[in-house]
Design a protein around this motif. Structure first.
Motif, mmCIF file in Angstrom:
data_model
loop_
_atom_site.group_PDB
_atom_site.id
_atom_site.type_symbol
_atom_site.label_atom_id
_atom_site.label_comp_id
_atom_site.label_asym_id
_atom_site.label_seq_id
_atom_site.Cartn_x
_atom_site.Cartn_y
_atom_site.Cartn_z
ATOM 1 N N GLU A 174 76.186 -12.747 24.875
ATOM 2 C CA GLU A 174 77.523 -12.349 24.424
ATOM 3 C C GLU A 174 77.828 -13.042 23.098
ATOM 4 O O GLU A 174 77.437 -14.182 22.868
ATOM 5 N N GLY A 175 78.535 -12.334 22.242
ATOM 6 C CA GLY A 175 78.937 -12.919 20.969
ATOM 7 C C GLY A 175 77.901 -12.786 19.872
ATOM 8 O O GLY A 175 78.082 -13.325 18.778
ATOM 9 N N TYR A 176 76.834 -12.048 20.142
ATOM 10 C CA TYR A 176 75.805 -11.814 19.115
ATOM 11 C C TYR A 176 76.369 -10.843 18.082
ATOM 12 O O TYR A 176 76.658 -9.694 18.378
ATOM 13 N N SER A 177 76.565 -11.330 16.858
ATOM 14 C CA SER A 177 77.163 -10.490 15.826
ATOM 15 C C SER A 177 76.680 -10.926 14.436
ATOM 16 O O SER A 177 77.456 -11.467 13.633
ATOM 17 N N PRO A 178 75.410 -10.715 14.126
ATOM 18 C CA PRO A 178 74.881 -11.150 12.831
ATOM 19 C C PRO A 178 75.441 -10.328 11.680
ATOM 20 O O PRO A 178 75.832 -9.166 11.858
ATOM 21 N N LYS A 179 75.465 -10.930 10.500
ATOM 22 C CA LYS A 179 75.910 -10.191 9.315
ATOM 23 C C LYS A 179 74.978 -9.027 9.013
ATOM 24 O O LYS A 179 75.413 -7.928 8.677
ATOM 25 N N LYS A 180 73.683 -9.276 9.124
ATOM 26 C CA LYS A 180 72.673 -8.234 8.912
ATOM 27 C C LYS A 180 71.531 -8.460 9.883
ATOM 28 O O LYS A 180 71.079 -9.599 10.057
ATOM 29 N N ALA A 181 71.047 -7.401 10.497
ATOM 30 C CA ALA A 181 69.851 -7.449 11.341
ATOM 31 C C ALA A 181 68.844 -6.481 10.737
ATOM 32 O O ALA A 181 69.115 -5.281 10.646
ATOM 33 N N ILE A 182 67.707 -6.980 10.303
ATOM 34 C CA ILE A 182 66.773 -6.174 9.516
ATOM 35 C C ILE A 182 65.371 -6.237 10.128
ATOM 36 O O ILE A 182 64.849 -7.319 10.408
ATOM 37 N N ASN A 183 64.768 -5.081 10.300
ATOM 38 C CA ASN A 183 63.370 -5.001 10.707
ATOM 39 C C ASN A 183 62.519 -5.100 9.441
ATOM 40 O O ASN A 183 62.435 -4.152 8.664
ATOM 41 N N VAL A 184 61.891 -6.263 9.239
ATOM 42 C CA VAL A 184 61.090 -6.462 8.029
ATOM 43 C C VAL A 184 59.604 -6.167 8.269
ATOM 44 O O VAL A 184 58.788 -6.274 7.361
ATOM 45 N N SER A 185 59.266 -5.828 9.504
ATOM 46 C CA SER A 185 57.884 -5.549 9.901
ATOM 47 C C SER A 185 57.048 -6.833 9.854
ATOM 48 O O SER A 185 57.541 -7.916 9.542
ATOM 49 N N TYR A 186 55.784 -6.688 10.156
ATOM 50 C CA TYR A 186 54.873 -7.818 10.224
ATOM 51 C C TYR A 186 53.494 -7.285 9.948
ATOM 52 O O TYR A 186 53.222 -6.107 10.200
ATOM 53 N N GLY A 187 52.617 -8.110 9.467
ATOM 54 C CA GLY A 187 51.275 -7.623 9.189
ATOM 55 C C GLY A 187 50.257 -8.737 9.220
ATOM 56 O O GLY A 187 50.607 -9.917 9.240
ATOM 57 N N ILE A 188 49.001 -8.360 9.230
ATOM 58 C CA ILE A 188 47.924 -9.349 9.166
ATOM 59 C C ILE A 188 46.981 -8.975 8.029
ATOM 60 O O ILE A 188 46.922 -7.822 7.612
ATOM 61 N N GLN A 189 46.273 -9.967 7.549
ATOM 62 C CA GLN A 189 45.266 -9.699 6.536
ATOM 63 C C GLN A 189 44.107 -8.925 7.162
ATOM 64 O O GLN A 189 43.823 -9.076 8.352
ATOM 65 N N PRO A 190 43.454 -8.089 6.391
ATOM 66 C CA PRO A 190 42.284 -7.389 6.941
ATOM 67 C C PRO A 190 41.264 -8.388 7.464
ATOM 68 O O PRO A 190 41.075 -9.453 6.867
ATOM 69 N N PRO A 191 40.624 -8.089 8.574
ATOM 70 C CA PRO A 191 39.605 -9.022 9.093
ATOM 71 C C PRO A 191 38.419 -9.085 8.143
ATOM 72 O O PRO A 191 38.181 -8.149 7.376
ATOM 73 N N PRO A 192 37.667 -10.172 8.176
ATOM 74 C CA PRO A 192 36.474 -10.244 7.327
ATOM 75 C C PRO A 192 35.468 -9.177 7.737
ATOM 76 O O PRO A 192 35.378 -8.805 8.909
ATOM 77 N N VAL A 193 34.740 -8.666 6.770
ATOM 78 C CA VAL A 193 33.711 -7.658 7.051
ATOM 79 C C VAL A 193 32.690 -8.254 8.018
ATOM 80 O O VAL A 193 32.272 -9.411 7.871
ATOM 81 N N ARG A 194 32.314 -7.468 8.989
ATOM 82 C CA ARG A 194 31.412 -7.971 10.022
ATOM 83 C C ARG A 194 30.079 -8.431 9.413
ATOM 84 O O ARG A 194 29.515 -7.757 8.550
ATOM 85 N N LYS A 195 29.622 -9.577 9.895
ATOM 86 C CA LYS A 195 28.336 -10.099 9.438
ATOM 87 C C LYS A 195 27.625 -10.781 10.604
ATOM 88 O O LYS A 195 28.264 -11.168 11.591
ATOM 89 N N PRO A 196 26.306 -10.943 10.513
ATOM 90 C CA PRO A 196 25.528 -11.496 11.628
ATOM 91 C C PRO A 196 25.993 -12.880 12.084
ATOM 92 O O PRO A 196 25.859 -13.224 13.255
ATOM 93 N N GLU A 197 26.552 -13.664 11.159
ATOM 94 C CA GLU A 197 26.991 -15.012 11.517
ATOM 95 C C GLU A 197 28.059 -14.996 12.605
ATOM 96 O O GLU A 197 28.160 -15.933 13.405
ATOM 97 N N PHE A 198 28.879 -13.930 12.633
ATOM 98 C CA PHE A 198 29.908 -13.828 13.670
ATOM 99 C C PHE A 198 29.263 -13.720 15.047
ATOM 100 O O PHE A 198 29.681 -14.388 16.002
#
Length: 390
Positions: A174-198
């Motif tokens: 109760e009482g939740y009343s933010p000035k702005k609520a924004i979905n800014v999304s989220y992301g990750i860096q691309p994974p390293p290209v697969r290599k035999p060491e993995f």
């Protein structure tokens, strides 16, 4: 533009939010935004990562509330160097400290930085309704009434990682009343290209899995993650089913709950606890698994889920993972209820797919990652929103 992020810890073992910062910082820096971090790690604490941004270590906080009075003095001295302060998480002392320090600067007539709070799922109703969290839920109610409500409502904006999190947050207190609520999304860096060491690193850690198919759970081993449901469902499914892929449960397992899960799975030789996987070991685990599993009771975003998508692996999750709608709509995985029958059902459904259908779902998973969770796009969106607030 200069941004200060405030967080409990930047140690990679502390979980997703610090990894999220590391993921986005290189890309937001390219857009002209400078980021520094202040955290409650000890000055002598070293991380396994090599970071190219400044991290100010104030010192460990006391109790689970992370009480650290030195942070207030640090902010009074340094906060004016930043255009915006971004607080990661709730229910910790530093949220109140930021509130007090910024207000003190304003009262002194100085141009204080804007304040943004990113709850990272901590306003999810799960934490107030879960049966095993009654005392913590009561504590949260009290902290909300006396502290967090004013921090949330007086911040310049509240940032959410996805639309589901934004919508759920409005239903909890109760009482939740933010000035702005924004979905800014989220992301990750691309994974390293697969290599035999993995492959070498992973199979060195788990030699018993060489030349075997397996399903992968990679996350914290915690009650919230539904590990018990996974072990029970998998054990039932594996009875008289020698062709069933092995199950790898990867994550720190030293806790009482982790040890309890090891005992629960002790009679099933097809379940393997690898401990925490890092670096090449982790990427080897992702690239070689048949599918990624996370039957969580609550998951705000799930960086490991998106890492699996980026490695072209279908994900089997519950509808308590806040990005489940995107995954379901994009055909990148299967979704179930966070119950024993739900988890058992989704495992059976995956097993019933042909190899061609499983591979097609893996391809969809990668397209889904590119469309919704690419870190470069997320950084561009975040940077645009930050500039709009200043």
């Amino acid at each position: 533009m200069k941004v200060l992020r405030v967080i409990t810890s930047m140690n990679p073992k502390s979980g997703g939010p610090c990894q999220g910062i590391r993921n986005v910082n290189p890309f937001i820096k390219q857009l002209g935004t400078e980021v520094e971090v202040v955290c409650l790690d000890n000055a002598a604490e070293e991380y396994i990562t090599k970071d190219d941004f400044i991290i100010h270590k104030i010192g460990k906080g006391k109790t689970s509330y992370q009480y650290q009075p030195l942070l207030y003095n640090w902010l009074i001295k340094n906060a004016l160097n930043y255009d915006l302060v971004m607080v990661h998480g709730l229910w910790q002392h530093y949220n109140l400290v930021v509130y007090k320090a910024v207000n003190a600067l304003k009262k002194s007539g100085k141009k204080a930085p804007k304040v943004v709070i990113m709850p990272h799922g901590m306003l999810d109703p799960y934490f107030q309704t879960a049966a095993d969290r009654k005392w913590k839920a009561l504590r949260n109610e009290l902290v909300w009434f006396f502290i967090e409500k004013k921090c949330i409502n007086q911040a310049d904006a509240i940032f959410y990682t996805c639309q589901e999190e934004l919508q759920l947050a409005a239903t909890t207190f109760e009482g939740y009343s933010p000035k702005k609520a924004i979905n800014v999304s989220y992301g990750i860096q691309p994974p390293p290209v697969r290599k035999p060491e993995f492959d070498t690193a992973f199979y060195k850690k788990c030699p018993e899995l060489l030349h075997k198919e397996y399903w992968l759970f990679l996350s914290r081993i915690h009650e919230k993650k539904g590990v018990d449901l996974l072990i029970q469902a998998y054990s039932q499914l594996s009875v008289n089913n020698p062709a069933l892929p092995e199950l790898v449960i990867a994550g720190p397992n030293e806790s009482a709950y982790g040890q309890e899960m090891i005992k629960m799975a002790a009679e099933n030789s097809k379940i393997h606890f690898s401990g925490m996987l890092e670096g090449d070991e982790k990427w080897g685990a992702f690239y070689n698994c048949q599918a990624y599993l996370l039957p969580s009771h609550q998951e705000n975003f799930g960086i490991a889920i998106v890492e699996a998508l980026a490695c072209e692996k279908a994900v089997l999750i519950t509808d308590k993972v806040n990005i489940y709608r995107e995954i379901e709509e994009g055909g990148g995985g299967l979704v179930s209820a966070d119950t024993f029958n739900g988890v058992l059902g989704v495992l059976k459904k995956w097993e019933a797919l042909s190899k061609t259908e499983q591979e097609e779902m893996g391809k969809n998973a990668f397209l889904l990652y590119q469309k919704h969770f690419d870190v470069k796009s997320a950084a561009e969106k975040l940077n645009k929103v930050l500039k709009s607030l200043i």
